[in-house]
Design a protein around this motif. Sequence first.
Motif, short mmCIF file in Angstrom:
data_model
loop_
_atom_site.label_atom_id
_atom_site.label_comp_id
_atom_site.label_asym_id
_atom_site.label_seq_id
_atom_site.Cartn_x
_atom_site.Cartn_y
_atom_site.Cartn_z
N TYR A 17 10.97 -9.49 13.74
CA TYR A 17 10.22 -8.28 14.63
C TYR A 17 11.26 -7.08 14.35
CZ TYR A 17 9.26 -5.58 18.74
OH TYR A 17 8.70 -4.63 19.61
N CYS A 18 10.77 -5.80 14.22
CA CYS A 18 11.43 -4.48 13.78
C CYS A 18 10.95 -3.34 14.80
CB CYS A 18 11.08 -4.27 12.44
SG CYS A 18 11.97 -2.65 12.01
N ARG A 88 -0.19 0.69 4.95
CA ARG A 88 0.07 -0.31 4.24
C ARG A 88 1.05 -0.49 3.15
NH1 ARG A 88 -4.26 -1.35 -0.64
NH2 ARG A 88 -2.55 -0.03 -1.47
N ASP A 89 1.18 0.67 2.24
CA ASP A 89 1.89 0.57 1.14
C ASP A 89 3.51 0.84 1.72
OD1 ASP A 89 -0.13 0.71 -0.74
OD2 ASP A 89 0.19 2.77 -1.15
N ARG A 90 3.82 1.48 2.73
CA ARG A 90 4.92 1.48 3.41
C ARG A 90 5.55 0.10 3.79
NH1 ARG A 90 6.83 5.66 8.11
NH2 ARG A 90 9.01 4.82 8.59
N ILE A 91 4.54 -0.62 4.59
CA ILE A 91 4.90 -1.87 5.11
C ILE A 91 5.20 -2.96 3.76
CG2 ILE A 91 3.96 -3.87 6.22
CD1 ILE A 91 2.18 -2.09 7.95
N CYS A 95 8.50 -5.29 3.46
CA CYS A 95 8.54 -6.79 3.57
C CYS A 95 8.16 -7.36 2.25
CB CYS A 95 7.73 -7.07 4.68
SG CYS A 95 5.82 -6.68 4.38
N SER A 96 7.80 -6.47 1.17
CA SER A 96 7.59 -7.20 -0.19
C SER A 96 6.44 -8.08 -0.17
CB SER A 96 8.87 -7.95 -0.63
OG SER A 96 10.01 -7.20 -0.65
N HIS A 97 5.53 -8.12 1.03
CA HIS A 97 4.33 -8.77 0.82
C HIS A 97 3.11 -7.94 0.70
CE1 HIS A 97 5.80 -12.80 2.22
NE2 HIS A 97 6.63 -12.10 3.13
N LYS A 98 2.11 -8.05 -0.06
CA LYS A 98 0.96 -7.38 -0.40
C LYS A 98 -0.29 -7.67 0.46
CE LYS A 98 2.21 -6.77 -5.37
NZ LYS A 98 1.57 -7.16 -6.52
N PHE A 99 -0.93 -6.80 0.68
CA PHE A 99 -2.21 -6.82 1.66
C PHE A 99 -3.58 -6.13 1.15
CE2 PHE A 99 2.19 -6.50 4.07
CZ PHE A 99 2.07 -7.78 4.80
N ASP A 100 -4.46 -6.65 1.51
CA ASP A 100 -5.64 -6.15 0.79
C ASP A 100 -6.66 -5.62 2.22
OD1 ASP A 100 -5.36 -7.50 -1.81
OD2 ASP A 100 -5.28 -9.00 -0.57
N ILE A 101 -6.55 -5.95 3.39
CA ILE A 101 -7.21 -5.43 4.36
C ILE A 101 -6.32 -5.15 5.78
CG2 ILE A 101 -9.31 -6.83 3.82
CD1 ILE A 101 -8.77 -8.98 5.73
N VAL A 102 -6.88 -4.51 6.40
CA VAL A 102 -6.31 -4.30 7.79
C VAL A 102 -7.41 -4.50 8.65
CG1 VAL A 102 -6.51 -1.95 7.81
CG2 VAL A 102 -4.80 -2.94 9.26
N ILE A 103 -6.97 -5.40 9.92
CA ILE A 103 -8.11 -5.60 11.05
C ILE A 103 -7.49 -4.86 12.19
CG2 ILE A 103 -9.09 -7.27 12.64
CD1 ILE A 103 -9.52 -9.12 10.33
N LEU A 162 6.95 -3.25 14.33
CA LEU A 162 6.34 -4.13 13.31
C LEU A 162 6.71 -5.67 13.61
CD1 LEU A 162 6.43 -3.45 9.28
CD2 LEU A 162 7.40 -5.72 10.52
N LEU A 163 5.50 -6.52 13.42
CA LEU A 163 6.11 -7.79 13.52
C LEU A 163 5.25 -8.44 12.63
CD1 LEU A 163 6.74 -10.32 15.59
CD2 LEU A 163 4.33 -10.57 15.99
N LEU A 164 6.19 -9.29 11.70
CA LEU A 164 5.87 -10.02 10.39
C LEU A 164 5.76 -11.47 10.73
CD1 LEU A 164 5.27 -10.25 7.34
CD2 LEU A 164 7.69 -10.26 7.02
#
Length: 199
Positions: A17-18, A88-91, A95-103, A162-164
Amino acid sequence: MQQLSLFEVVNTLPVEYCPGFLSSTEADAILAHCKNLQWQQNEIRMLGKPLQVPRLECMYGKPGASYLYSNSVTLDAHPWTYELISLRDRITAFCSHKFDIVIGNRYRNGQDSIGWHSDDEPSMGYRPAITSISLGACRKFSIKPKVKGSKATHFWLEHGSLLLMLPGCQEGYVHQLPKVDNCFLERINLTFRPYGRLK
């Protein structure tokens, strides 16, 4: 319910959590942008009966992406906006995880909610990492293991936080955003997710 400090939550659960990931000014700007996204009111079938989902929803991201949950609601991806893809790119850099969609989930007041669930749909692949950005009203987030009789841990998600949820969280835990009284402000939640990845 068990209540822990944020430091303890991070060290006992598969989440990070950030608070203040976005500055107040940045969070205000993203919130204003999100209010103009293509929100929809969906219906879900419960015990064979159609019921309105108690929030508004939308999805943006990878062309052709389609997200089915509860075997009754389908979200189709709209093209990324500049603001969402920049976030998305900033996240990803953070956190070094890649993402393709946002809901997106839009909770219009304290009576909008989402019940206990895991985000474990097959379209996200194996052991997905999911990042949640909270905008607007501060709302309670609860999480507990998928073990009968487990106690829930809950804390409040702040504007711009941000919550990862780390790989393995969806397999071993459920979470919810319960209804709350005396909340008349809206909250928009953006969950950045992988799509169609085997690993």
